[in-house]
Design a protein around this motif. Sequence first.
Motif, short mmCIF file in Angstrom:
data_model
loop_
_atom_site.label_atom_id
_atom_site.label_comp_id
_atom_site.label_asym_id
_atom_site.label_seq_id
_atom_site.Cartn_x
_atom_site.Cartn_y
_atom_site.Cartn_z
N ALA A 198 -5.57 -6.83 -4.91
CA ALA A 198 -5.70 -7.01 -3.46
C ALA A 198 -6.98 -7.76 -3.10
CB ALA A 198 -5.66 -5.67 -2.75
N ASP A 217 -8.82 1.40 4.12
CA ASP A 217 -8.56 2.83 4.12
C ASP A 217 -8.31 3.26 5.56
OD1 ASP A 217 -8.70 5.64 4.09
OD2 ASP A 217 -10.03 5.64 2.36
N ASN A 266 -14.36 1.45 -0.20
CA ASN A 266 -13.68 0.65 0.82
C ASN A 266 -13.82 1.21 2.23
OD1 ASN A 266 -11.51 2.69 0.94
ND2 ASN A 266 -10.98 1.89 -1.08
N PHE A 280 -4.00 -4.39 1.01
CA PHE A 280 -3.53 -3.09 0.53
C PHE A 280 -4.02 -2.01 1.49
CE2 PHE A 280 -3.23 0.75 -1.90
CZ PHE A 280 -2.21 0.54 -2.82
N ASP A 284 -4.43 1.91 2.30
CA ASP A 284 -4.53 3.16 1.55
C ASP A 284 -4.95 4.28 2.49
OD1 ASP A 284 -4.48 4.90 -0.57
OD2 ASP A 284 -5.98 3.85 -1.76
N THR A 294 -8.01 -7.51 0.01
CA THR A 294 -8.56 -6.61 1.01
C THR A 294 -7.94 -5.23 0.85
OG1 THR A 294 -8.85 -8.39 2.60
CG2 THR A 294 -8.78 -6.17 3.49
N ILE A 295 -8.76 -4.20 0.85
CA ILE A 295 -8.28 -2.82 0.85
C ILE A 295 -8.78 -2.16 2.13
CG2 ILE A 295 -8.31 -0.58 -0.31
CD1 ILE A 295 -8.94 -2.09 -2.92
N ASN A 342 -13.53 -6.06 1.10
CA ASN A 342 -12.93 -4.76 0.76
C ASN A 342 -13.69 -3.57 1.32
OD1 ASN A 342 -10.75 -5.80 -0.53
ND2 ASN A 342 -11.53 -5.47 -2.60
N GLY A 364 0.81 -1.21 0.00
CA GLY A 364 0.00 0.00 0.00
C GLY A 364 0.84 1.26 0.00
N ARG A 372 -2.99 -2.92 -6.02
CA ARG A 372 -4.29 -2.50 -5.47
C ARG A 372 -5.42 -3.25 -6.15
NH1 ARG A 372 -8.57 0.99 -4.80
NH2 ARG A 372 -8.52 2.21 -2.87
#
Length: 288
Positions: A132, A137, A242, A87, A89, A134-135, A162, A8, A129
Amino acid sequence: MEYVIVTGMSGAGKSTALKILEDNGFYCVDNLPISLLENFIDLANAEGSPYRKVALGIDSRSGSTAAELKHAAEAMQERKLSLRIIFLDASDKVLIKRYKETRRSHPLSGNERLEQGIEKERQRLMYLRKKADTIIDTSELLTRDLRAALEQIILSEETFQNLMITVLSFGFKYGLPEDSDLVFDVRFLPNPYYVDELRDLTGNDALVRDYVMQSDVTASFLDRLSDMLEFLIPNYVAEGKNNLVISIGCTGGRHRSVTIANAIYDLLKKEKGYVVNLEHRDADRVRK
């Protein structure tokens, strides 16, 4: 052998995530050069290896080009390893703030402005990304929130889809939460404030909860809200969102909103299996 790639944006919390995984039994390697990745996997998979769960921190510093990062992910998948990519972010605004607070320079900014380094990194990590599983934030997350999310995703092996959901209670008298995506006004529900023995309690207390929940109007509202969220959330996931903040407001943010937020939290986390954070913004405010 279980592998997790933690990747990330720089400043989004990768190092913190690796520490959390290490606390939970993962052998963690941060910023492993891409050229050494396959050798490391051979070592980890060798007979007699003590490693059972491995987390690898890979970011824009690990490979000199986006193609190398792409090759690394593809190579692991081709070997049919048990692999999950997480990932981390955050918004550009938050990343810039974090860098300025720590007085660090971005690894890709060089002699350019910080914003340009962030943009270069986004381009370089675009493939990871997209791949991924899973993202997360982290723009609005505290360390404890990130820990809870990772433990639910990795250790409990639950479906993250996500999407990080925050259920937030608040009082309208103190203003709307600025990061709200959905806002529901529950000021039409029975108000415990007008019951002397309930006034100084909150929706976290059983007496207040029972007072609010015993109303037929409350039951009907929760049924309809449940149906709405069951429709909305999968569509948010499909659109790539996300981070979802569901805000529940009453007048002071102590009774009705807290009760309903707790009910929604239980519904989404325990019944639906989503990763959910719960926050009561104004429940502990002293009334004036």
